[in-house]
Design a protein around this motif. Structure first.
Motif, PDB file in Angstrom:
ATOM      1  N   THR A   8       0.852  -1.189   0.000  1.00 54.47           N
ATOM      2  CA  THR A   8       0.000   0.000   0.000  1.00 54.47           C
ATOM      3  C   THR A   8       0.887   1.237   0.000  1.00 54.47           C
ATOM      4  O   THR A   8       2.113   1.125   0.129  1.00 54.47           O
ATOM      5  CB  THR A   8      -0.940   0.002   1.234  1.00 54.47           C
ATOM      6  N   LYS A   9       0.283   2.388  -0.180  1.00 53.67           N
ATOM      7  CA  LYS A   9       1.018   3.631  -0.007  1.00 53.67           C
ATOM      8  C   LYS A   9       0.215   4.536   0.914  1.00 53.67           C
ATOM      9  O   LYS A   9      -1.007   4.389   1.033  1.00 53.67           O
ATOM     10  CB  LYS A   9       1.349   4.310  -1.331  1.00 53.67           C
ATOM     11  N   GLY A 142      11.601   1.010  -2.593  1.00 51.62           N
ATOM     12  CA  GLY A 142      11.061  -0.213  -2.003  1.00 51.62           C
ATOM     13  C   GLY A 142      10.408  -1.161  -2.972  1.00 51.62           C
ATOM     14  O   GLY A 142      10.085  -2.289  -2.614  1.00 51.62           O
ATOM     15  N   ALA A 143      10.187  -0.757  -4.222  1.00 59.10           N
ATOM     16  CA  ALA A 143       9.508  -1.599  -5.207  1.00 59.10           C
ATOM     17  C   ALA A 143      10.521  -2.394  -6.015  1.00 59.10           C
ATOM     18  O   ALA A 143      11.456  -1.833  -6.587  1.00 59.10           O
ATOM     19  CB  ALA A 143       8.652  -0.740  -6.137  1.00 59.10           C
ATOM     20  N   SER A 144      10.327  -3.704  -6.083  1.00 59.32           N
ATOM     21  CA  SER A 144      11.184  -4.588  -6.864  1.00 59.32           C
ATOM     22  C   SER A 144      10.834  -4.451  -8.344  1.00 59.32           C
ATOM     23  O   SER A 144       9.717  -4.757  -8.755  1.00 59.32           O
ATOM     24  CB  SER A 144      10.968  -6.039  -6.413  1.00 59.32           C
ATOM     25  N   ILE A 162       3.996  -1.055 -15.587  1.00 60.31           N
ATOM     26  CA  ILE A 162       2.674  -1.320 -16.137  1.00 60.31           C
ATOM     27  C   ILE A 162       1.624  -0.519 -15.354  1.00 60.31           C
ATOM     28  O   ILE A 162       1.907  -0.028 -14.247  1.00 60.31           O
ATOM     29  CB  ILE A 162       2.354  -2.833 -16.096  1.00 60.31           C
ATOM     30  N   PRO A 163       0.420  -0.374 -15.890  1.00 59.43           N
ATOM     31  CA  PRO A 163      -0.613   0.411 -15.201  1.00 59.43           C
ATOM     32  C   PRO A 163      -0.883  -0.038 -13.765  1.00 59.43           C
ATOM     33  O   PRO A 163      -1.090   0.801 -12.881  1.00 59.43           O
ATOM     34  CB  PRO A 163      -1.848   0.227 -16.091  1.00 59.43           C
ATOM     35  N   HIS A 164      -0.879  -1.354 -13.502  1.00 54.75           N
ATOM     36  CA  HIS A 164      -1.120  -1.821 -12.132  1.00 54.75           C
ATOM     37  C   HIS A 164      -0.068  -1.267 -11.180  1.00 54.75           C
ATOM     38  O   HIS A 164      -0.401  -0.767 -10.094  1.00 54.75           O
ATOM     39  CB  HIS A 164      -1.128  -3.351 -12.064  1.00 54.75           C
ATOM     40  N   SER A 165       1.196  -1.351 -11.563  1.00 51.47           N
ATOM     41  CA  SER A 165       2.278  -0.829 -10.709  1.00 51.47           C
ATOM     42  C   SER A 165       2.113   0.672 -10.504  1.00 51.47           C
ATOM     43  O   SER A 165       2.269   1.169  -9.383  1.00 51.47           O
ATOM     44  CB  SER A 165       3.646  -1.120 -11.334  1.00 51.47           C
ATOM     45  N   LEU A 166       1.787   1.378 -11.560  1.00 51.82           N
ATOM     46  CA  LEU A 166       1.610   2.828 -11.453  1.00 51.82           C
ATOM     47  C   LEU A 166       0.455   3.189 -10.526  1.00 51.82           C
ATOM     48  O   LEU A 166       0.477   4.223  -9.868  1.00 51.82           O
ATOM     49  CB  LEU A 166       1.377   3.428 -12.837  1.00 51.82           C
ATOM     50  N   LEU A 169       2.070   2.493  -6.710  1.00 62.98           N
ATOM     51  CA  LEU A 169       3.377   2.995  -6.287  1.00 62.98           C
ATOM     52  C   LEU A 169       3.402   4.519  -6.225  1.00 62.98           C
ATOM     53  O   LEU A 169       2.715   5.192  -6.995  1.00 62.98           O
ATOM     54  CB  LEU A 169       4.474   2.511  -7.241  1.00 62.98           C
ATOM     55  N   ASN A 170       4.252   5.051  -5.358  1.00 60.49           N
ATOM     56  CA  ASN A 170       4.344   6.508  -5.213  1.00 60.49           C
ATOM     57  C   ASN A 170       5.094   7.165  -6.373  1.00 60.49           C
ATOM     58  O   ASN A 170       5.083   8.381  -6.485  1.00 60.49           O
ATOM     59  CB  ASN A 170       4.990   6.894  -3.882  1.00 60.49           C
TER      60      ASN A 170
END
Length: 197
Positions: A8-9, A142-144, A162-166, A169-170
């Motif tokens: 989460t962020k 912190g994101a792999s 990809i859109p899911h990561s975007l 992620l901050n």
């Protein structure tokens, strides 16, 4: 130990800030279900210890060494941070082994839309180039993430999100010239050290 899969962020509330120390409060949201004082949370890739709990929020004390090495020295009220709780033996390792020990800061130097994804390019201290390879892993706030181009220049690399990561992620809240925390793959470090021995 962590996997680099952000859960989460959340926004930062600054409790105390000096040039030597920082105390922040962050709402852990769904991560708070079994948290206790003394537990570790990776926040923007930095392994931090919970020092106080109030409802779903937790306080964290950051010492001078952490501030010196990471982007937390420039953190502002309401900045978004990526959060991950520590790895357990029953977890899947979907990312890679992450220690939460940031090596250095990097700077976003480019953002380019390619289809539905965005390619981010980063500049970093060139002494770490030995740990960056195409299709290798790097931890960004912190994101792999997978390196897609390690040969742009001697001190630059890129990743594609990809859109899911975007959406989680901050990094989507950051722009060119903003800083990120970088941790390089422990296996790359160990292999390099073995080669040099």
């Amino acid at each position: 130990m962590f996997t680099g899969i952000i859960k989460t962020k959340s926004k930062v509330n600054i409790i105390k800030k000096t040039d030597k120390d920082l105390t922040i409060k962050v709402d852990l949201k769904e991560l708070n279900t079994e948290m206790k004082i003394g537990d570790s949370i990776a926040m923007n890739g930095v392994c931090l210890t919970i020092t106080k709990l109030e409802g779903t929020s937790a306080n964290f004390d950051l010492m001078h060494e952490t501030l010196k090495r990471t982007t937390f020295k420039d953190i502002k009220e309401n900045d978004f941070v990526n959060l991950e709780d520590s790895l357990t033996l029953k977890d899947k390792i979907d990312g890679h082994i992450v220690y939460g020990e940031v090596d250095c800061e990097g700077t976003i130097i480019g953002k380019k839309q390619v289809g539905d994804s965005i390619i981010y390019s980063f500049k970093y201290p060139k002494e770490y180039k030995k740990y960056i390879v195409d299709k290798g892993r790097v931890t960004i706030d912190g994101a792999s993430l997978s390196v897609i181009d390690s040969e742009i220049k001697e001190d630059e690399f890129s990743v594609s999100l990809i859109p899911h990561s975007l959406s989680i992620l901050n990094i989507k809240d950051k722009d060119v010239n903003d800083k990120v925390n970088l941790e390089f793959d422990i296996f790359a470090k160990l292999m390099y050290k073995q080669r040099m021995a």
